[in-house]
Design a protein around this motif. Structure first.
Motif, PDB file in Angstrom:
ATOM      1  N   SER A 168      21.975  94.112  40.368  1.00 56.62           N
ATOM      2  CA  SER A 168      23.081  95.054  40.502  1.00 56.62           C
ATOM      3  C   SER A 168      24.374  94.294  40.254  1.00 56.62           C
ATOM      4  CB  SER A 168      23.099  95.692  41.895  1.00 56.62           C
ATOM      5  OG  SER A 168      24.052  96.729  41.956  1.00 56.62           O
ATOM      6  N   VAL A 169      25.284  94.889  39.508  1.00 52.38           N
ATOM      7  CA  VAL A 169      26.554  94.240  39.195  1.00 52.38           C
ATOM      8  C   VAL A 169      27.680  95.218  39.473  1.00 52.38           C
ATOM      9  CG1 VAL A 169      27.947  93.109  37.421  1.00 52.38           C
ATOM     10  CG2 VAL A 169      25.447  92.846  37.394  1.00 52.38           C
ATOM     11  N   GLY A 170      28.599  94.821  40.335  1.00 52.74           N
ATOM     12  CA  GLY A 170      29.725  95.681  40.639  1.00 52.74           C
ATOM     13  C   GLY A 170      30.560  95.113  41.768  1.00 52.74           C
ATOM     14  N   LEU A 171      31.836  95.373  41.714  1.00 49.25           N
ATOM     15  CA  LEU A 171      32.770  94.975  42.760  1.00 49.25           C
ATOM     16  C   LEU A 171      32.231  95.391  44.125  1.00 49.25           C
ATOM     17  CD1 LEU A 171      35.762  93.835  42.978  1.00 49.25           C
ATOM     18  CD2 LEU A 171      36.469  96.244  43.010  1.00 49.25           C
ATOM     19  N   LEU A 172      32.421  94.546  45.123  1.00 41.94           N
ATOM     20  CA  LEU A 172      31.973  94.908  46.474  1.00 41.94           C
ATOM     21  C   LEU A 172      32.993  95.856  47.096  1.00 41.94           C
ATOM     22  CD1 LEU A 172      30.567  91.542  47.896  1.00 41.94           C
ATOM     23  CD2 LEU A 172      29.465  93.254  46.430  1.00 41.94           C
ATOM     24  N   ALA A 173      32.980  97.072  46.587  1.00 38.89           N
ATOM     25  CA  ALA A 173      33.889  98.131  47.026  1.00 38.89           C
ATOM     26  C   ALA A 173      33.062  99.356  47.393  1.00 38.89           C
ATOM     27  CB  ALA A 173      34.875  98.473  45.909  1.00 38.89           C
ATOM     28  N   PRO A 174      33.564 100.208  48.280  1.00 38.70           N
ATOM     29  CA  PRO A 174      32.773 101.369  48.717  1.00 38.70           C
ATOM     30  C   PRO A 174      32.256 102.232  47.581  1.00 38.70           C
ATOM     31  CG  PRO A 174      34.655 101.082  50.163  1.00 38.70           C
ATOM     32  CD  PRO A 174      34.831 100.091  49.043  1.00 38.70           C
ATOM     33  N   ARG A 175      33.056 102.402  46.501  1.00 43.66           N
ATOM     34  CA  ARG A 175      32.648 103.294  45.414  1.00 43.66           C
ATOM     35  C   ARG A 175      31.373 102.827  44.727  1.00 43.66           C
ATOM     36  NH1 ARG A 175      34.081 103.326  40.004  1.00 43.66           N
ATOM     37  NH2 ARG A 175      35.774 101.849  40.369  1.00 43.66           N
ATOM     38  N   LYS A 176      31.102 101.542  44.742  1.00 46.83           N
ATOM     39  CA  LYS A 176      29.942 101.023  44.018  1.00 46.83           C
ATOM     40  C   LYS A 176      28.620 101.280  44.742  1.00 46.83           C
ATOM     41  CE  LYS A 176      32.286  99.519  40.542  1.00 46.83           C
ATOM     42  NZ  LYS A 176      32.142 100.118  39.189  1.00 46.83           N
ATOM     43  N   GLY A 177      28.655 101.711  45.997  1.00 48.24           N
ATOM     44  CA  GLY A 177      27.437 102.164  46.660  1.00 48.24           C
ATOM     45  C   GLY A 177      26.429 101.084  47.002  1.00 48.24           C
ATOM     46  N   HIS A 178      26.890  99.857  47.194  1.00 46.97           N
ATOM     47  CA  HIS A 178      25.940  98.797  47.533  1.00 46.97           C
ATOM     48  C   HIS A 178      25.273  99.034  48.885  1.00 46.97           C
ATOM     49  CE1 HIS A 178      27.177  96.695  43.991  1.00 46.97           C
ATOM     50  NE2 HIS A 178      28.380  96.394  44.446  1.00 46.97           N
ATOM     51  N   ASP A 179      25.933  99.779  49.763  1.00 48.10           N
ATOM     52  CA  ASP A 179      25.304 100.118  51.042  1.00 48.10           C
ATOM     53  C   ASP A 179      24.093 101.024  50.817  1.00 48.10           C
ATOM     54  OD1 ASP A 179      27.058 102.106  50.126  1.00 48.10           O
ATOM     55  OD2 ASP A 179      27.506 102.826  52.144  1.00 48.10           O
ATOM     56  N   THR A 180      24.212 101.956  49.896  1.00 46.97           N
ATOM     57  CA  THR A 180      23.078 102.823  49.556  1.00 46.97           C
ATOM     58  C   THR A 180      21.949 102.011  48.936  1.00 46.97           C
ATOM     59  OG1 THR A 180      24.553 104.717  49.199  1.00 46.97           O
ATOM     60  CG2 THR A 180      22.355 104.836  48.217  1.00 46.97           C
ATOM     61  N   LEU A 181      22.304 101.070  48.057  1.00 48.98           N
ATOM     62  CA  LEU A 181      21.290 100.218  47.436  1.00 48.98           C
ATOM     63  C   LEU A 181      20.528  99.424  48.490  1.00 48.98           C
ATOM     64  CD1 LEU A 181      19.858  98.860  45.067  1.00 48.98           C
ATOM     65  CD2 LEU A 181      21.806  97.297  44.876  1.00 48.98           C
ATOM     66  N   LEU A 182      21.245  98.836  49.443  1.00 52.33           N
ATOM     67  CA  LEU A 182      20.578  98.058  50.490  1.00 52.33           C
ATOM     68  C   LEU A 182      19.627  98.939  51.296  1.00 52.33           C
ATOM     69  CD1 LEU A 182      23.556  95.862  51.736  1.00 52.33           C
ATOM     70  CD2 LEU A 182      21.536  95.063  50.495  1.00 52.33           C
ATOM     71  N   ALA A 183      20.085 100.132  51.651  1.00 52.67           N
ATOM     72  CA  ALA A 183      19.218 101.044  52.402  1.00 52.67           C
ATOM     73  C   ALA A 183      17.999 101.441  51.583  1.00 52.67           C
ATOM     74  CB  ALA A 183      20.007 102.286  52.822  1.00 52.67           C
ATOM     75  N   ALA A 184      18.185 101.609  50.268  1.00 54.58           N
ATOM     76  CA  ALA A 184      17.054 101.946  49.392  1.00 54.58           C
ATOM     77  C   ALA A 184      16.067 100.787  49.302  1.00 54.58           C
ATOM     78  CB  ALA A 184      17.569 102.312  48.005  1.00 54.58           C
ATOM     79  N   LEU A 185      16.579  99.579  49.213  1.00 52.66           N
ATOM     80  CA  LEU A 185      15.703  98.411  49.145  1.00 52.66           C
ATOM     81  C   LEU A 185      14.873  98.267  50.421  1.00 52.66           C
ATOM     82  CD1 LEU A 185      18.170  95.863  47.489  1.00 52.66           C
ATOM     83  CD2 LEU A 185      16.143  96.895  46.427  1.00 52.66           C
ATOM     84  N   ALA A 186      15.463  98.662  51.535  1.00 53.42           N
ATOM     85  CA  ALA A 186      14.715  98.601  52.795  1.00 53.42           C
ATOM     86  C   ALA A 186      13.529  99.548  52.804  1.00 53.42           C
ATOM     87  CB  ALA A 186      15.653  98.919  53.965  1.00 53.42           C
ATOM     88  N   GLU A 187      13.547 100.538  51.913  1.00 53.42           N
ATOM     89  CA  GLU A 187      12.445 101.498  51.817  1.00 53.42           C
ATOM     90  C   GLU A 187      11.261 100.960  51.016  1.00 53.42           C
ATOM     91  OE1 GLU A 187      12.339 104.728  53.061  1.00 53.42           O
ATOM     92  OE2 GLU A 187      14.209 104.344  54.137  1.00 53.42           O
ATOM     93  N   ILE A 188      11.458  99.834  50.314  1.00 53.63           N
ATOM     94  CA  ILE A 188      10.387  99.338  49.435  1.00 53.63           C
ATOM     95  C   ILE A 188      10.023  97.886  49.754  1.00 53.63           C
ATOM     96  CG2 ILE A 188      10.929 100.953  47.575  1.00 53.63           C
ATOM     97  CD1 ILE A 188      12.338  98.590  46.125  1.00 53.63           C
ATOM     98  N   VAL A 189      10.163  97.509  51.012  1.00 52.44           N
ATOM     99  CA  VAL A 189       9.875  96.118  51.376  1.00 52.44           C
ATOM    100  C   VAL A 189       8.387  95.782  51.264  1.00 52.44           C
ATOM    101  CG1 VAL A 189      11.897  95.795  52.833  1.00 52.44           C
ATOM    102  CG2 VAL A 189       9.807  96.804  53.807  1.00 52.44           C
ATOM    103  N   ASP A 190       7.540  96.806  51.128  1.00 51.27           N
ATOM    104  CA  ASP A 190       6.107  96.538  50.957  1.00 51.27           C
ATOM    105  C   ASP A 190       5.777  96.043  49.560  1.00 51.27           C
ATOM    106  OD1 ASP A 190       6.938  99.334  50.381  1.00 51.27           O
ATOM    107  OD2 ASP A 190       4.880  99.539  49.651  1.00 51.27           O
ATOM    108  N   LEU A 191       6.733  96.147  48.632  1.00 47.64           N
ATOM    109  CA  LEU A 191       6.510  95.712  47.254  1.00 47.64           C
ATOM    110  C   LEU A 191       7.091  94.314  47.040  1.00 47.64           C
ATOM    111  CD1 LEU A 191       7.540  98.965  45.330  1.00 47.64           C
ATOM    112  CD2 LEU A 191       5.228  98.237  45.969  1.00 47.64           C
ATOM    113  N   PRO A 192       6.567  93.572  46.064  1.00 47.32           N
ATOM    114  CA  PRO A 192       7.159  92.275  45.729  1.00 47.32           C
ATOM    115  C   PRO A 192       8.402  92.462  44.854  1.00 47.32           C
ATOM    116  CG  PRO A 192       5.228  92.668  44.361  1.00 47.32           C
ATOM    117  CD  PRO A 192       5.305  93.825  45.314  1.00 47.32           C
TER     118      PRO A 192
END
Length: 352
Positions: A173-197
């Motif tokens: 993922s590439v983007g400024l660490l700003a609210p608009r870029k949605g990195h918080d959503t990405l982190l929450a999404a990644l937490a949903e797939i921790v069973d995968l490598p």
């Protein structure tokens, strides 16, 4: 043919808007449009009265026959009365409306929209990166379609290389660490797939300390410290290497006026997971899966599909590579803007 390009502060900042402007400035000169860089105070879009006066004084020195291209921060917040007194015709580069930034209070967003509407009314012409932004300026800011030109960003073709996706798969993922870029959503999404490598790298400099601290805390709270890296801002060669090592590109953005980083991903033939918002559908096209912004569950499901279904991944990767090969160069973008400069320079200086 001559022009002046007015940009606040350091034009070499590594964000999409400033990259666009620095590349266009260089490309205009390469194709024969003598374009001078005018560095203005870096306080825009919140200029002090002194900085506004300094800006207007600098612009007043430009002759009437030389168009001035204004960076979006300036074009969106310049004093409209002062702009109306200038002899040189003004061209705005509007990446996306300033009031559409994520995280603004209602009052702040409304103020920025009001300022930008008044400022853009003094422009001889407005240049935007996407049809989406053009449509927004017509519907919400009172501009006429004939007074807007779409000049999509160009792209420099990376040196030929063989992509070597790393193991486990890298989600980039590439983007400024700003609210608009949605990195918080990405982190929450990644937490949903921790069973995968997989491992993930979020590349981009901090926008503000509070957002950066919150993202690092969220990563820890979700137990992702060992799997997600925040790499900050890195140089171009390092970023190309990260694209070459990635299996897919993911950006959970809440809004984009174009989204240049998607083009970079498509140049590398990466399948994309992002959000159905702003100009993203126009930019990404068939190169990826788009989900509603802010929906971590849907984003996680899309990541899972990309990682576990090889056919899906190959289909989107193929479309991504095909679209990447058709992206314009910076000279193509500069030629579109040069045509606007030529037209405006030949006309009487009437605001829209």
């Amino acid at each position: 043919m001559k022009a002046v390009f007015a940009i606040p502060g350091d034009m070499h900042r590594k964000t999409g808007g400033f990259i666009y402007e620095a590349e266009v400035l260089a490309a205009l000169n390469r194709i024969g449009v003598q374009t001078m860089h005018l560095q203005l105070p870096d306080s825009f879009p919140d200029p002090s009265p002194h900085d506004m006066a300094t800006t207007l004084a600098a612009l007043a020195k430009v002759p009437a026959n030389i168009p001035v291209i204004l960076d979006g921060f300036i074009a969106g917040t310049i004093d409209p009365y002062g702009a109306a007194q200038l002899a040189a015709p003004l061209l705005a580069i509007t990446h996306h409306p300033l009031g559409f930034e994520t995280g603004l209070t209602t009052a702040r967003a409304s103020l920025l929209v009001e300022k930008e509407r008044a400022a853009l009314a003094q422009m001889a012409h407005v240049i935007v990166p996407s049809p989406h932004t053009a449509a927004i300026l017509c519907s919400d800011f009172g501009l006429d379609e004939q007074d807007i030109t779409v000049a999509p960003p160009g792209f420099s073709r990376p040196p030929a290389h063989i992509a070597l996706p790393q193991t486990p798969p890298l989600i980039l993922s590439v983007g400024l660490l700003a609210p608009r870029k949605g990195h918080d959503t990405l982190l929450a999404a990644l937490a949903e797939i921790v069973d995968l490598p997989w491992c993930a790298d979020i590349v981009g400099k901090a926008h503000d300390a509070a957002t950066t601290d919150a993202l690092h805390q969220l990563r820890a709270d979700l137990g992702l410290d060992d799997r997600v890296t925040f790499s900050g801002e890195i140089d171009s060669a390092s970023l190309r290497a990260r694209f070459g090592a990635a299996t897919l590109f993911a950006l959970a953005t809440r809004y984009e006026g174009y989204g240049m980083v998607f083009g970079e991903a498509m140049l590398c033939g990466l399948p994309i997971v992002s959000c159905d918002t702003g100009a993203v559908p126009q930019t990404v096209g068939d190169a990826g899966i788009l989900v509603p912004p802010g929906d971590a569950g849907a984003f996680g499901a899309a990541l899972r599909q990309m990682l576990t279904d090889a056919d899906t991944r190959v289909t989107y990767a193929s479309a991504s590579a095909q679209q990447g090969s058709a992206l314009p160069t910076w000279e193509d973008t500069a030629q579109i803007i040069a045509n606007v400069i030529r037209t405006v320079a030949c006309e009487d200086n009437h605001p829209i």
